[in-house]
Design an enzyme around this catalytic site. Structure first.
Site, PDB file in Angstrom:
ATOM      1  N   ASN A  90       0.828  -1.214   0.000  1.00  0.00           N
ATOM      2  CA  ASN A  90       0.000   0.000   0.000  1.00  0.00           C
ATOM      3  C   ASN A  90       0.866   1.270   0.000  1.00  0.00           C
ATOM      4  O   ASN A  90       2.065   1.211  -0.267  1.00  0.00           O
ATOM      5  CB  ASN A  90      -1.018  -0.003   1.143  1.00  0.00           C
ATOM      6  CG  ASN A  90      -2.381   0.524   0.693  1.00  0.00           C
ATOM      7  OD1 ASN A  90      -2.474   1.578   0.054  1.00  0.00           O
ATOM      8  ND2 ASN A  90      -3.433  -0.207   1.011  1.00  0.00           N
ATOM      9  N   ARG A  91       0.244   2.411   0.330  1.00  0.00           N
ATOM     10  CA  ARG A  91       0.883   3.707   0.107  1.00  0.00           C
ATOM     11  C   ARG A  91       1.534   4.278   1.358  1.00  0.00           C
ATOM     12  O   ARG A  91       1.037   4.098   2.460  1.00  0.00           O
ATOM     13  CB  ARG A  91      -0.139   4.708  -0.440  1.00  0.00           C
ATOM     14  CG  ARG A  91      -0.627   4.350  -1.833  1.00  0.00           C
ATOM     15  CD  ARG A  91      -1.768   5.227  -2.323  1.00  0.00           C
ATOM     16  NE  ARG A  91      -2.114   4.875  -3.699  1.00  0.00           N
ATOM     17  CZ  ARG A  91      -2.959   3.892  -4.022  1.00  0.00           C
ATOM     18  NH1 ARG A  91      -3.561   3.192  -3.093  1.00  0.00           N
ATOM     19  NH2 ARG A  91      -3.206   3.620  -5.293  1.00  0.00           N
ATOM     20  N   HIS A 116       3.640   0.042  -2.657  1.00  0.00           N
ATOM     21  CA  HIS A 116       3.979  -1.381  -2.792  1.00  0.00           C
ATOM     22  C   HIS A 116       5.483  -1.657  -2.886  1.00  0.00           C
ATOM     23  O   HIS A 116       5.927  -2.495  -3.674  1.00  0.00           O
ATOM     24  CB  HIS A 116       3.282  -1.972  -4.023  1.00  0.00           C
ATOM     25  CG  HIS A 116       1.796  -2.117  -3.874  1.00  0.00           C
ATOM     26  ND1 HIS A 116       1.163  -2.206  -2.641  1.00  0.00           N
ATOM     27  CD2 HIS A 116       0.809  -2.213  -4.810  1.00  0.00           C
ATOM     28  CE1 HIS A 116      -0.150  -2.353  -2.847  1.00  0.00           C
ATOM     29  NE2 HIS A 116      -0.394  -2.349  -4.137  1.00  0.00           N
ATOM     30  N   HIS A 188      -0.922 -10.107  -3.651  1.00  0.00           N
ATOM     31  CA  HIS A 188      -1.722  -9.209  -4.490  1.00  0.00           C
ATOM     32  C   HIS A 188      -2.421  -9.939  -5.647  1.00  0.00           C
ATOM     33  O   HIS A 188      -2.442  -9.449  -6.774  1.00  0.00           O
ATOM     34  CB  HIS A 188      -0.828  -8.095  -5.044  1.00  0.00           C
ATOM     35  CG  HIS A 188      -1.540  -6.813  -5.349  1.00  0.00           C
ATOM     36  ND1 HIS A 188      -2.537  -6.723  -6.293  1.00  0.00           N
ATOM     37  CD2 HIS A 188      -1.410  -5.562  -4.849  1.00  0.00           C
ATOM     38  CE1 HIS A 188      -2.963  -5.466  -6.371  1.00  0.00           C
ATOM     39  NE2 HIS A 188      -2.301  -4.749  -5.500  1.00  0.00           N
ATOM     40  N   SER A 189      -2.993 -11.116  -5.367  1.00  0.00           N
ATOM     41  CA  SER A 189      -3.723 -11.803  -6.442  1.00  0.00           C
ATOM     42  C   SER A 189      -5.017 -11.078  -6.777  1.00  0.00           C
ATOM     43  O   SER A 189      -5.702 -10.552  -5.893  1.00  0.00           O
ATOM     44  CB  SER A 189      -4.043 -13.243  -6.032  1.00  0.00           C
ATOM     45  OG  SER A 189      -2.894 -14.048  -6.143  1.00  0.00           O
ATOM     46  N   TYR A 190      -5.311 -11.043  -8.078  1.00  0.00           N
ATOM     47  CA  TYR A 190      -6.592 -10.536  -8.579  1.00  0.00           C
ATOM     48  C   TYR A 190      -7.458 -11.761  -8.889  1.00  0.00           C
ATOM     49  O   TYR A 190      -7.043 -12.623  -9.655  1.00  0.00           O
ATOM     50  CB  TYR A 190      -6.412  -9.781  -9.892  1.00  0.00           C
ATOM     51  CG  TYR A 190      -5.777  -8.424  -9.843  1.00  0.00           C
ATOM     52  CD1 TYR A 190      -6.495  -7.306 -10.260  1.00  0.00           C
ATOM     53  CD2 TYR A 190      -4.452  -8.248  -9.462  1.00  0.00           C
ATOM     54  CE1 TYR A 190      -5.908  -6.044 -10.280  1.00  0.00           C
ATOM     55  CE2 TYR A 190      -3.859  -6.997  -9.471  1.00  0.00           C
ATOM     56  CZ  TYR A 190      -4.595  -5.898  -9.886  1.00  0.00           C
ATOM     57  OH  TYR A 190      -4.013  -4.658  -9.916  1.00  0.00           O
ATOM     58  N   ASP A 260     -11.092   1.013  -3.546  1.00  0.00           N
ATOM     59  CA  ASP A 260      -9.634   0.850  -3.431  1.00  0.00           C
ATOM     60  C   ASP A 260      -9.276   1.347  -2.034  1.00  0.00           C
ATOM     61  O   ASP A 260      -8.560   2.326  -1.871  1.00  0.00           O
ATOM     62  CB  ASP A 260      -8.902   1.643  -4.519  1.00  0.00           C
ATOM     63  CG  ASP A 260      -7.412   1.309  -4.585  1.00  0.00           C
ATOM     64  OD1 ASP A 260      -6.981   0.381  -3.859  1.00  0.00           O
ATOM     65  OD2 ASP A 260      -6.677   1.961  -5.351  1.00  0.00           O
ATOM     66  N   GLN A 297      -7.548  -4.755   2.129  1.00  0.00           N
ATOM     67  CA  GLN A 297      -7.804  -3.810   1.046  1.00  0.00           C
ATOM     68  C   GLN A 297      -8.639  -4.517  -0.009  1.00  0.00           C
ATOM     69  O   GLN A 297      -8.230  -5.549  -0.551  1.00  0.00           O
ATOM     70  CB  GLN A 297      -6.474  -3.346   0.427  1.00  0.00           C
ATOM     71  CG  GLN A 297      -6.624  -2.271  -0.655  1.00  0.00           C
ATOM     72  CD  GLN A 297      -6.451  -0.852  -0.113  1.00  0.00           C
ATOM     73  OE1 GLN A 297      -6.228  -0.650   1.076  1.00  0.00           O
ATOM     74  NE2 GLN A 297      -6.516   0.131  -1.004  1.00  0.00           N
ATOM     75  N   GLU A 325      -6.508  -7.888  -0.222  1.00  0.00           N
ATOM     76  CA  GLU A 325      -5.131  -7.872   0.276  1.00  0.00           C
ATOM     77  C   GLU A 325      -5.133  -7.680   1.794  1.00  0.00           C
ATOM     78  O   GLU A 325      -5.435  -6.591   2.280  1.00  0.00           O
ATOM     79  CB  GLU A 325      -4.348  -6.727  -0.380  1.00  0.00           C
ATOM     80  CG  GLU A 325      -4.384  -6.706  -1.893  1.00  0.00           C
ATOM     81  CD  GLU A 325      -4.150  -5.291  -2.424  1.00  0.00           C
ATOM     82  OE1 GLU A 325      -3.108  -4.689  -2.106  1.00  0.00           O
ATOM     83  OE2 GLU A 325      -5.030  -4.789  -3.148  1.00  0.00           O
TER      84      GLU A 325
END
Length: 360
Positions: A90-91, A116, A188-190, A260, A297, A325
């Site tokens: 994340n940020r 990330h 981070h799987s979609y 998000d 997330q 996530e």
């Protein structure tokens, strides 16, 4: 492929070569199979889950994670498909944080912010791999050197992927450092549980075990306040379709271009507990996520725009994948009220998340 049969459990792990990086490094692929037709493929580049096949209600196994067929595509351009994220998921605002009064500056790779792990985070390095035959697991290791991407301390990181015959993929993270640093690792799987990567994920029915979420500013940095989900589109305490409220007029949805955001998970005093689920009615597939982390997330593929090739011959269009996530909160190093992400020498960072697949 070399077949490595595990002893006490019929998990099979096959090894082959996935490709060679542009720097000439060989990238291995490990295919883990259980007795129920679940197959997980993981490569040493980024610790990426390149494919995850699980049965649908008709017992047909299909791939349910976004990714690529070619290593060169991962190297070229990827929105972190399937990757391990570190040192910090994340940020981090303005790419800056302080430890004991000393300021550290990280790469700004997401507008003004650090995202990330930076320009070459854990998602873009080649990990060492070891097959753990007795438990049906793959152990990946990486040493992130002092000041890599601006982070202090030599960080030894291990991630163990374990497949079980209950169709569970466990991800266990462990890290140690020789200097005080910050750590926040995630996967981070979609997912697209339909098995059809041309279909948007808006009909997936999601639940999140959280009474609060973390609002963000225009740069997607937490405002520092936690907000109740009640009477907002962020209330997933009862299962609802991702698409049900994603397009309504709401300042937070505008900022994220959809979902998000990080949710503040309930029952943080418990170790492993239920955090979220996703159900795709047509295929019958149900994904349940359990974790020891304080946050999760939900990202709904709002930046996918049809420019990236998919594994089925098409492209990844808008909102054709979603992420769940598990993690600590964004920008925690700069937010005193948030749970700490500092790791000291002599301490062990450990975290576990399980992805359980079944039919509903």
């Amino acid at each position: 492929m070399n077949s490595k049969q595990t002893k006490n459990t019929p998990i099979t792990i096959l090894e082959d070569v996935f490709g060679t990086t542009k720097d000439g490094v060989t990238v291995k692929r490990f295919k883990m199979n259980n007795e129920n037709g679940m197959e997980v493929s993981i490569i040493t580049y980024g610790g990426i889950i390149t494919s995850l096949k699980v049965p649908n209600k008709n017992n047909v196994s299909e791939d349910v994670v976004l990714g690529y067929n070619l290593l060169s595509d991962y190297e070229k351009s990827t929105p972190y498909f399937g990757a391990l994220i570190g040192r910090y998921g994340n940020r981090i605002a303005k790419g800056k944080f302080s430890i004991d009064g000393k300021e550290y500056t990280l790469q700004a790779n997401d507008g003004p912010n650090h995202l990330h792990g930076g320009v070459k985070g854990f998602d873009k390095v080649v990990w060492s791999a070891e097959v753990l035959n007795d438990v049906g697991a793959l152990k990946l290791s990486y040493l992130s050197k002092d000041m890599e991407e601006g982070y202090p301390g030599n960080l030894h990181t291990e991630v163990i992927y374990t497949l079980t015959n209950d169709n569970v993929l466990e991800v266990f993270y462990r890290a140690t450092t020789d200097k005080k640093t910050i750590v926040n690792l995630t996967q981070h799987s979609y997912f697209n549980l339909s098995g059809d990567f041309s279909k948007p994920i808006l009909d997936h029915i999601v639940s999140i075990n959280a009474n609060k979420f973390i609002p963000v500013d225009a740069n997607l940095i937490p405002t520092g306040k936690l907000k109740d989900v009640a009477n907002t589109p962020f209330d997933f305490r009862e299962p609802k379709k991702i698409g049900q409220e994603i397009n309504i007029e709401h300042e937070q949805l505008k900022r994220g271009l959809g979902y998000d955001h990080c949710w503040v998970l309930n029952d943080q005093n418990q170790a492993m507990r239920f955090t979220a689920s996703a159900h795709e009615p047509n295929s019958g597939r149900l994904l349940e996520v359990f974790s020891s982390e304080p946050g999760i997330q939900l990202y709904t593929g709002n930046f996918l725009d049809g420019t990236l090739p998919n594994k089925q011959g098409g492209t990844y269009a808008y909102r054709t994948g979603f992420c769940l996530e598990t993690q600590h909160y964004p920008d925690s190093p700069n937010q005193k009220e948030f749970p700490s992400t500092i790791l000291k020498p002599g301490e062990v960072y450990s975290s576990k998340t399980s992805f359980k697949f079944s039919i509903k």
